[in-house]
Scaffold this active site. Sequence first.
Site, PDB file in Angstrom:
ATOM      1  N   GLU A 362     -33.081   6.756 150.538  1.00 49.02           N
ATOM      2  CA  GLU A 362     -31.943   7.668 150.820  1.00 49.02           C
ATOM      3  C   GLU A 362     -31.396   8.268 149.529  1.00 49.02           C
ATOM      4  O   GLU A 362     -30.195   8.484 149.370  1.00 49.02           O
ATOM      5  CB  GLU A 362     -30.869   6.974 151.657  1.00 49.02           C
TER       6      GLU A 362
HETATM    7  N1  CAA Z   1     -24.018  19.415 151.746  1.00 50.61           N
HETATM    8  C1  CAA Z   1     -24.227  20.724 151.981  1.00 50.61           C
HETATM    9  N2  CAA Z   1     -24.964  21.516 151.161  1.00 50.61           N
HETATM   10  C2  CAA Z   1     -25.500  20.952 150.076  1.00 50.61           C
HETATM   11  C3  CAA Z   1     -25.323  19.587 149.761  1.00 50.61           C
HETATM   12  C4  CAA Z   1     -24.541  18.815 150.644  1.00 50.61           C
HETATM   13  N3  CAA Z   1     -24.321  17.518 150.423  1.00 50.61           N
HETATM   14  N4  CAA Z   1     -25.984  19.317 148.618  1.00 50.61           N
HETATM   15  C5  CAA Z   1     -26.538  20.461 148.223  1.00 50.61           C
HETATM   16  N5  CAA Z   1     -26.254  21.460 149.093  1.00 50.61           N
HETATM   17  C6  CAA Z   1     -26.637  22.850 149.015  1.00 50.61           C
HETATM   18  C7  CAA Z   1     -26.136  23.468 147.697  1.00 50.61           C
HETATM   19  O1  CAA Z   1     -24.803  23.918 147.832  1.00 50.61           O
HETATM   20  C8  CAA Z   1     -27.112  24.590 147.496  1.00 50.61           C
HETATM   21  O2  CAA Z   1     -26.744  25.675 148.352  1.00 50.61           O
HETATM   22  P1  CAA Z   1     -26.812  27.215 147.852  1.00 50.61           P
HETATM   23  O3  CAA Z   1     -28.256  27.450 147.522  1.00 50.61           O
HETATM   24  O4  CAA Z   1     -26.330  27.963 149.027  1.00 50.61           O
HETATM   25  O5  CAA Z   1     -25.931  27.283 146.638  1.00 50.61           O
HETATM   26  C9  CAA Z   1     -28.421  24.036 148.045  1.00 50.61           C
HETATM   27  O6  CAA Z   1     -28.068  22.981 148.947  1.00 50.61           O
HETATM   28  C10 CAA Z   1     -29.312  23.476 146.944  1.00 50.61           C
HETATM   29  O7  CAA Z   1     -28.554  22.482 146.261  1.00 50.61           O
HETATM   30  P2  CAA Z   1     -28.972  21.931 144.808  1.00 50.61           P
HETATM   31  O8  CAA Z   1     -29.217  23.100 143.901  1.00 50.61           O
HETATM   32  O9  CAA Z   1     -27.986  20.907 144.402  1.00 50.61           O
HETATM   33  O10 CAA Z   1     -30.395  21.265 145.156  1.00 50.61           O
HETATM   34  P3  CAA Z   1     -31.416  20.488 144.228  1.00 50.61           P
HETATM   35  O11 CAA Z   1     -32.770  21.009 144.497  1.00 50.61           O
HETATM   36  O12 CAA Z   1     -30.926  20.467 142.826  1.00 50.61           O
HETATM   37  O13 CAA Z   1     -31.405  19.013 144.858  1.00 50.61           O
HETATM   38  C11 CAA Z   1     -30.593  16.781 145.217  1.00 50.61           C
HETATM   39  C12 CAA Z   1     -30.277  18.263 144.969  1.00 50.61           C
HETATM   40  C13 CAA Z   1     -29.228  16.119 145.368  1.00 50.61           C
HETATM   41  C14 CAA Z   1     -31.337  16.149 144.056  1.00 50.61           C
HETATM   42  C15 CAA Z   1     -31.416  16.628 146.529  1.00 50.61           C
HETATM   43  O14 CAA Z   1     -32.718  17.155 146.381  1.00 50.61           O
HETATM   44  C16 CAA Z   1     -31.500  15.176 146.983  1.00 50.61           C
HETATM   45  O15 CAA Z   1     -30.597  14.661 147.627  1.00 50.61           O
HETATM   46  N6  CAA Z   1     -32.654  14.494 146.683  1.00 50.61           N
HETATM   47  C17 CAA Z   1     -32.859  13.134 147.165  1.00 50.61           C
HETATM   48  C18 CAA Z   1     -33.652  13.148 148.434  1.00 50.61           C
HETATM   49  C19 CAA Z   1     -33.306  11.995 149.334  1.00 50.61           C
HETATM   50  O16 CAA Z   1     -32.203  11.461 149.326  1.00 50.61           O
HETATM   51  N7  CAA Z   1     -34.268  11.595 150.164  1.00 50.61           N
HETATM   52  C20 CAA Z   1     -34.027  10.576 151.116  1.00 50.61           C
HETATM   53  C21 CAA Z   1     -35.080  10.601 152.182  1.00 50.61           C
HETATM   54  S1  CAA Z   1     -34.579   9.736 153.605  1.00 50.61           S
HETATM   55  C22 CAA Z   1     -34.726   8.096 153.280  1.00 50.61           C
HETATM   56  O17 CAA Z   1     -35.002   7.683 152.191  1.00 50.61           O
HETATM   57  C23 CAA Z   1     -34.464   7.234 154.497  1.00 50.61           C
HETATM   58  C24 CAA Z   1     -34.735   5.812 154.413  1.00 50.61           C
HETATM   59  O18 CAA Z   1     -35.162   5.294 153.401  1.00 50.61           O
HETATM   60  C25 CAA Z   1     -34.554   4.964 155.591  1.00 50.61           C
HETATM   61  P1  FAD Z   2     -39.546  10.098 142.550  1.00 51.37           P
HETATM   62  O1  FAD Z   2     -38.719  11.214 143.026  1.00 51.37           O
HETATM   63  O2  FAD Z   2     -40.918  10.406 142.051  1.00 51.37           O
HETATM   64  O3  FAD Z   2     -38.756   9.318 141.414  1.00 51.37           O
HETATM   65  C1  FAD Z   2     -39.377   8.447 140.473  1.00 51.37           C
HETATM   66  C2  FAD Z   2     -38.304   8.051 139.437  1.00 51.37           C
HETATM   67  O4  FAD Z   2     -37.840   9.228 138.744  1.00 51.37           O
HETATM   68  C3  FAD Z   2     -37.061   7.429 140.082  1.00 51.37           C
HETATM   69  O5  FAD Z   2     -36.554   6.412 139.258  1.00 51.37           O
HETATM   70  C4  FAD Z   2     -36.087   8.570 140.157  1.00 51.37           C
HETATM   71  O6  FAD Z   2     -34.730   8.158 140.169  1.00 51.37           O
HETATM   72  C5  FAD Z   2     -36.428   9.322 138.862  1.00 51.37           C
HETATM   73  N1  FAD Z   2     -36.040  10.739 138.972  1.00 51.37           N
HETATM   74  C6  FAD Z   2     -36.615  11.721 139.734  1.00 51.37           C
HETATM   75  N2  FAD Z   2     -35.963  12.878 139.561  1.00 51.37           N
HETATM   76  C7  FAD Z   2     -34.956  12.645 138.683  1.00 51.37           C
HETATM   77  C8  FAD Z   2     -33.935  13.439 138.098  1.00 51.37           C
HETATM   78  N3  FAD Z   2     -33.784  14.729 138.414  1.00 51.37           N
HETATM   79  N4  FAD Z   2     -33.074  12.853 137.228  1.00 51.37           N
HETATM   80  C9  FAD Z   2     -33.205  11.532 136.910  1.00 51.37           C
HETATM   81  N5  FAD Z   2     -34.153  10.726 137.426  1.00 51.37           N
HETATM   82  C10 FAD Z   2     -35.015  11.276 138.297  1.00 51.37           C
HETATM   83  N6  FAD Z   2     -38.082   9.175 153.157  1.00 51.37           N
HETATM   84  C11 FAD Z   2     -37.845   9.841 154.324  1.00 51.37           C
HETATM   85  O7  FAD Z   2     -37.823  11.065 154.365  1.00 51.37           O
HETATM   86  N7  FAD Z   2     -37.616   9.134 155.469  1.00 51.37           N
HETATM   87  C12 FAD Z   2     -37.625   7.785 155.512  1.00 51.37           C
HETATM   88  O8  FAD Z   2     -37.403   7.202 156.576  1.00 51.37           O
HETATM   89  C13 FAD Z   2     -37.889   7.069 154.295  1.00 51.37           C
HETATM   90  N8  FAD Z   2     -37.961   5.711 154.300  1.00 51.37           N
HETATM   91  C14 FAD Z   2     -38.377   5.067 153.163  1.00 51.37           C
HETATM   92  C15 FAD Z   2     -38.646   3.688 153.216  1.00 51.37           C
HETATM   93  C16 FAD Z   2     -39.184   3.051 152.107  1.00 51.37           C
HETATM   94  C17 FAD Z   2     -39.506   1.598 152.170  1.00 51.37           C
HETATM   95  C18 FAD Z   2     -39.439   3.787 150.908  1.00 51.37           C
HETATM   96  C19 FAD Z   2     -40.051   3.129 149.697  1.00 51.37           C
HETATM   97  C20 FAD Z   2     -39.123   5.116 150.853  1.00 51.37           C
HETATM   98  C21 FAD Z   2     -38.617   5.779 151.970  1.00 51.37           C
HETATM   99  N9  FAD Z   2     -38.380   7.152 151.961  1.00 51.37           N
HETATM  100  C22 FAD Z   2     -38.120   7.818 153.118  1.00 51.37           C
HETATM  101  C23 FAD Z   2     -38.593   7.908 150.749  1.00 51.37           C
HETATM  102  C24 FAD Z   2     -37.500   7.728 149.694  1.00 51.37           C
HETATM  103  O9  FAD Z   2     -36.352   8.437 150.055  1.00 51.37           O
HETATM  104  C25 FAD Z   2     -38.065   8.192 148.348  1.00 51.37           C
HETATM  105  O10 FAD Z   2     -38.997   7.214 147.937  1.00 51.37           O
HETATM  106  C26 FAD Z   2     -37.001   8.409 147.307  1.00 51.37           C
HETATM  107  O11 FAD Z   2     -36.157   9.485 147.651  1.00 51.37           O
HETATM  108  C27 FAD Z   2     -37.583   8.633 145.915  1.00 51.37           C
HETATM  109  O12 FAD Z   2     -38.634   9.543 145.921  1.00 51.37           O
HETATM  110  P2  FAD Z   2     -40.029   9.159 145.201  1.00 51.37           P
HETATM  111  O13 FAD Z   2     -40.443   7.853 145.723  1.00 51.37           O
HETATM  112  O14 FAD Z   2     -40.966  10.301 145.339  1.00 51.37           O
HETATM  113  O15 FAD Z   2     -39.652   8.960 143.675  1.00 51.37           O
END
Ligand code: CAA
Ligand code: FAD
Length: 378
Positions: A362
Amino acid sequence: MDFNFTPDQLALKKMAQEVVAKEITPYALEMDHNGKMRPGLLEKLDEAGLVGLVVPEEFDGPGLDAVTIALIYEELGKGCAGVATSVAANALASYPVILMGTDAQKKHYFDIINSGKLAAFALTEPGAGSDAGAVATTAVKDGDDHYILNGTKCFITNGGIADVFVIFANARKSAGIRGLTAFIVDRGTPGFSVGKEEEKMGIRASNTCELILDNVRIPTTNRLGREGEGFKIAMKTLDAARPLVGAVSVGIAQAAFDAAVKYSKEREQFGKPIASFQLVQAMLADMAIAVETARLLVYKACWLKDQNLPFAKEAAMAKCYAADVAMKVTTDAVQVLGGYGYIKEYPTEKYMRDAKIMQIYEGTNQIQRLVIANQILY
Ligand code: CAA
Ligand code: FAD
């Protein structure tokens, strides 16, 4: 904020405690070992109403507020963070539908969840993890009524066991992040298949799979919101879900702390319980402070959400801080148990392995810090 929880909140917390004590905790090590949930557990959790916690009342769900959900998730996290992850991913996948779904989409989606089945949220790809805007899965219009989806998603929680999915794809490649679009895809849609199942360090009761989309044809009516709204839908969804990762982290930390306190009173060295040594007491006191502060941050983020106040910064803080606390407290719990803490017969090494993912999924804790800094600076 009122720290006196309502009778309903306390009753739900107690119910969750009882279900966890009976159905989850006794089997947590077995599920960890087997790398999957115990057969029949999901049905039991569904009977207790713990699977579709975020389903709105108008779609026959409990329509619970975020604070109450956090109370319940902490209990699930205490029992087994793998099971909690599976249930929490169901909620995560429901938020895009709550935020943007039409009534027909909500009915379709929540009918599936209300029947005890799971959902999955598929954003991450091999080339798009932290850089979520780099999603390469494509959605190409096929006439006016359909899209064709192609691509691969990875690390998807519930990927192999969910019946309905929210999938993010790019419908306008040239628009980059502004082309991202969210779609509902049902299991069994031709061309949609489950790939590799991952072997994990922790949260092993949860299912994590690759998803493959090979010319998956879906109706336009499965699109959530408009073309290009997908990135904002994903970000708002993650804002809502991150405090709940915090709640599960608090649960893991509390369970590890409880195990350390119990052991420190029972284990004797130098002729007295190790709890009598001030260096051990200092560790326990620091653990107690950390768990309590993390819990308060989780409540604050959830409370802000429930008041319809801005909460994105606090959501990232709650997730980041509680995950770091879970990692530190579980590591210290292993330390309090000494060599026994490192042995699988005791629960602390599992807590430590489970805690690690809280800092990664997340949005990694580095990404949470970026989100917080963006909120502070701009
Ligand atoms: N709410 C609404 N809009 C938002 C927003 C928010 N919280 N955050 C960003 N935006 C909007 C911005 O305002 C911007 O809009 P405009 O283009 O209109 O100005 C647009 O989105 C792009 O924003 P950024 O320039 O900030 O985007 P970025 O490319 O720099 O990325 C980031 C920002 C915070 C790094 C984002 O890419 C991010 O959250 N990355 C992490 C991904 C993540 O959390 N993955 C989780 C997968 S799910 C999972 O992991 C589930 C599980 O394990 C069970
Ligand atoms: P990367 O993005 O390659 O990151 C590698 C390292 O670089 C990390 O330490 C990171 O913090 C660092 N890094 C990357 N960019 C930056 C930056 N700009 N500045 C500083 N540091 C940076 N995803 C879903 O969509 N749905 C799911 O249900 C889901 N479940 C998951 C369950 C598990 C068990 C796992 C392992 C992952 C799951 N994910 C899911 C994906 C998860 O959200 C990603 O693994 C996570 O967001 C990180 O992406 P990545 O693994 O590609 O790492």
